[in-house]
Structure formats: C-alpha cells, structure tokens
Design a protein around this motif. Sequence first.
Motif, mmCIF file in Angstrom:
data_model
loop_
_atom_site.group_PDB
_atom_site.id
_atom_site.type_symbol
_atom_site.label_atom_id
_atom_site.label_comp_id
_atom_site.label_asym_id
_atom_site.label_seq_id
_atom_site.Cartn_x
_atom_site.Cartn_y
_atom_site.Cartn_z
ATOM 1 N N ALA A 102 -11.809 1.554 3.554
ATOM 2 C CA ALA A 102 -12.846 0.516 3.567
ATOM 3 C C ALA A 102 -13.433 0.321 2.171
ATOM 4 N N ALA A 103 -13.675 1.428 1.483
ATOM 5 C CA ALA A 103 -14.207 1.344 0.120
ATOM 6 C C ALA A 103 -13.209 0.683 -0.819
ATOM 7 N N TYR A 104 -11.942 1.025 -0.675
ATOM 8 C CA TYR A 104 -10.913 0.414 -1.527
ATOM 9 C C TYR A 104 -10.802 -1.085 -1.274
ATOM 10 N N LEU A 105 -10.842 -1.474 -0.010
ATOM 11 C CA LEU A 105 -10.771 -2.906 0.307
ATOM 12 C C LEU A 105 -11.969 -3.659 -0.263
ATOM 13 N N ALA A 106 -13.143 -3.053 -0.136
ATOM 14 C CA ALA A 106 -14.342 -3.691 -0.706
ATOM 15 C C ALA A 106 -14.214 -3.787 -2.222
ATOM 16 N N GLY A 107 -13.735 -2.723 -2.850
ATOM 17 C CA GLY A 107 -13.556 -2.732 -4.300
ATOM 18 C C GLY A 107 -12.542 -3.762 -4.752
ATOM 19 N N VAL A 110 -14.163 -7.343 -4.508
ATOM 20 C CA VAL A 110 -15.135 -7.721 -5.545
ATOM 21 C C VAL A 110 -14.565 -7.564 -6.951
ATOM 22 N N GLY A 111 -13.302 -7.183 -7.056
ATOM 23 C CA GLY A 111 -12.662 -7.095 -8.363
ATOM 24 C C GLY A 111 -12.837 -5.776 -9.088
ATOM 25 N N TYR A 112 -13.386 -4.758 -8.413
ATOM 26 C CA TYR A 112 -13.523 -3.455 -9.056
ATOM 27 C C TYR A 112 -12.145 -2.912 -9.420
ATOM 28 N N TRP A 113 -11.182 -3.089 -8.501
ATOM 29 C CA TRP A 113 -9.788 -2.793 -8.791
ATOM 30 C C TRP A 113 -9.043 -4.116 -8.848
ATOM 31 N N GLY A 114 -8.145 -4.224 -9.791
ATOM 32 C CA GLY A 114 -7.418 -5.479 -9.968
ATOM 33 C C GLY A 114 -6.287 -5.680 -8.977
ATOM 34 N N ALA A 115 -5.703 -4.594 -8.518
ATOM 35 C CA ALA A 115 -4.549 -4.702 -7.622
ATOM 36 C C ALA A 115 -4.441 -3.429 -6.785
ATOM 37 N N THR A 116 -3.647 -3.513 -5.719
ATOM 38 C CA THR A 116 -3.468 -2.345 -4.863
ATOM 39 C C THR A 116 -2.813 -1.190 -5.622
ATOM 40 N N ALA A 117 -2.036 -1.505 -6.645
ATOM 41 C CA ALA A 117 -1.415 -0.447 -7.446
ATOM 42 C C ALA A 117 -2.477 0.436 -8.099
ATOM 43 N N ASP A 118 -3.622 -0.151 -8.460
ATOM 44 C CA ASP A 118 -4.717 0.629 -9.041
ATOM 45 C C ASP A 118 -5.277 1.626 -8.023
ATOM 46 N N GLU A 120 -3.577 2.834 -5.369
ATOM 47 C CA GLU A 120 -2.534 3.809 -5.047
ATOM 48 C C GLU A 120 -2.529 4.983 -6.018
ATOM 49 N N LYS A 121 -2.963 4.770 -7.233
ATOM 50 C CA LYS A 121 -3.011 5.847 -8.228
ATOM 51 C C LYS A 121 -4.000 6.940 -7.833
ATOM 52 N N ASN A 122 -4.953 6.606 -6.962
ATOM 53 C CA ASN A 122 -5.966 7.575 -6.533
ATOM 54 C C ASN A 122 -5.465 8.539 -5.463
ATOM 55 N N TRP A 123 -4.311 8.245 -4.860
ATOM 56 C CA TRP A 123 -3.767 9.081 -3.798
ATOM 57 C C TRP A 123 -3.068 10.278 -4.432
ATOM 58 N N ASP A 124 -3.427 11.486 -3.980
ATOM 59 C CA ASP A 124 -2.842 12.690 -4.550
ATOM 60 C C ASP A 124 -2.566 13.692 -3.429
ATOM 61 N N ILE A 125 -1.501 14.442 -3.582
ATOM 62 C CA ILE A 125 -1.073 15.404 -2.565
ATOM 63 C C ILE A 125 -1.877 16.700 -2.671
ATOM 64 N N ASP A 126 -2.379 17.139 -1.523
ATOM 65 C CA ASP A 126 -3.008 18.450 -1.417
ATOM 66 C C ASP A 126 -1.941 19.499 -1.117
ATOM 67 N N ARG A 127 -1.120 19.217 -0.074
ATOM 68 C CA ARG A 127 -0.106 20.175 0.335
ATOM 69 C C ARG A 127 1.013 19.471 1.092
ATOM 70 N N GLU A 128 2.220 19.967 0.928
ATOM 71 C CA GLU A 128 3.371 19.457 1.655
ATOM 72 C C GLU A 128 3.904 20.579 2.549
ATOM 73 N N PHE A 129 4.085 20.263 3.821
ATOM 74 C CA PHE A 129 4.586 21.218 4.803
ATOM 75 C C PHE A 129 6.057 20.890 5.063
ATOM 76 N N LEU A 130 6.911 21.862 4.813
ATOM 77 C CA LEU A 130 8.347 21.665 4.987
ATOM 78 C C LEU A 130 8.807 22.319 6.281
ATOM 79 N N PRO A 131 9.817 21.735 6.939
ATOM 80 C CA PRO A 131 10.326 22.343 8.178
ATOM 81 C C PRO A 131 10.841 23.756 7.917
ATOM 82 N N GLU A 132 10.456 24.690 8.796
ATOM 83 C CA GLU A 132 10.882 26.088 8.680
ATOM 84 C C GLU A 132 11.565 26.599 9.942
ATOM 85 N N LEU A 133 11.389 25.917 11.047
ATOM 86 C CA LEU A 133 11.903 26.366 12.339
ATOM 87 C C LEU A 133 13.418 26.176 12.403
#
Length: 159
Positions: A102-107, A110-118, A120-133
């Motif tokens: 919601a915050a990103y859409l509002a931003g 109103v032009g706070y971010w110029g494009a969705t690519a801007d 997407e740069k804020n998304w960062d991985i905390d952890r990746e879970f790989l199949p082990e079974l």
Amino acid sequence: HGVGLCCVAWKRRSKCGLCRGAIVGLTRGCGRNHIVRATLDSLCYQTWEVLRAMEADSGIGLASLRVDGGASANNYILQTQADLIHAPVVRPKCVETTAMGAAYLAGLAVGYWGATADVEKNWDIDREFLPELPEADRQSRLKGWQKAVRCSYGWAKED
C-alpha cells in the motif's frame, strides 16, 4: 493429518456442502503438540494442492515460492513447504508486504518512486528454505494427505 478446507476439492464438492475439516490418523499417544503440528502441516499441504492445480492449469512449473505474512515467520512451516513442493521457499526481510505494498502504491502515485523497478530494489531476501526431505518420504507424506482429504468427503452427508 489435518484436513482444513479440502482446498482444491472446494470446486468439486462445495455445491453439496459435504467437504468438512477433519483430523485423522490420531492414536492414543497423540497430544496437543501433535495437533499443533498437524495444523501447521495442513497449511503446507493445502498450499501444495493449490500450487499443483496452478501448475496443471498453466503448464508452468514452479521454480521457487516467495512468501510473506505472519505465518512466514515460522521456520518450520517454510521448511515443510519447501519439502512438500520440492522447490525453494524464499522469505523476504520484510514479511508485512500488505502494508508495504500500500505504501509503495501510494509512493508511486505521488511520484516518490518513478517506476516499479525502483520499488523492486527494496525487496531483499531474509532466508531461503531448500527442499531436504527425501523423495520417497515426500511422496509418502503427500499420499497420506490425499488419503486424509478423501476421509473428509461426504462427512456431513445424511445417511
């Protein structure tokens, strides 16, 4: 196995209203922790069913699953999910993406971010879970889930 909402069976069974939740496979040795685990597992099995239906309908295989929301803070759920779908499950650093979205859409509006690519740069991985079974164990668990779901069919049906 917990059978919550019959997931993919909704469409096939919802008109008759006979699909019910059930907990099957209990023994006298089962306690509260087993019920909690079955509940968590059922979330993963239901997600597996939805993803399997999506793959069948689209013809596109799942490479990985990105997750968010409160349940994604639970490492057990995410590892179980990775094991069942046999694909990596990726948790972002910020799991509360509804508010962020919601915050990103509002931003963006109103032009706070110029494009969705801007954004997407804020998304960062905390952890990746790989199949082990191991695959044989995975198939056994999925078969047990499908059997448990079948047990719930017609539960509310009058004899």
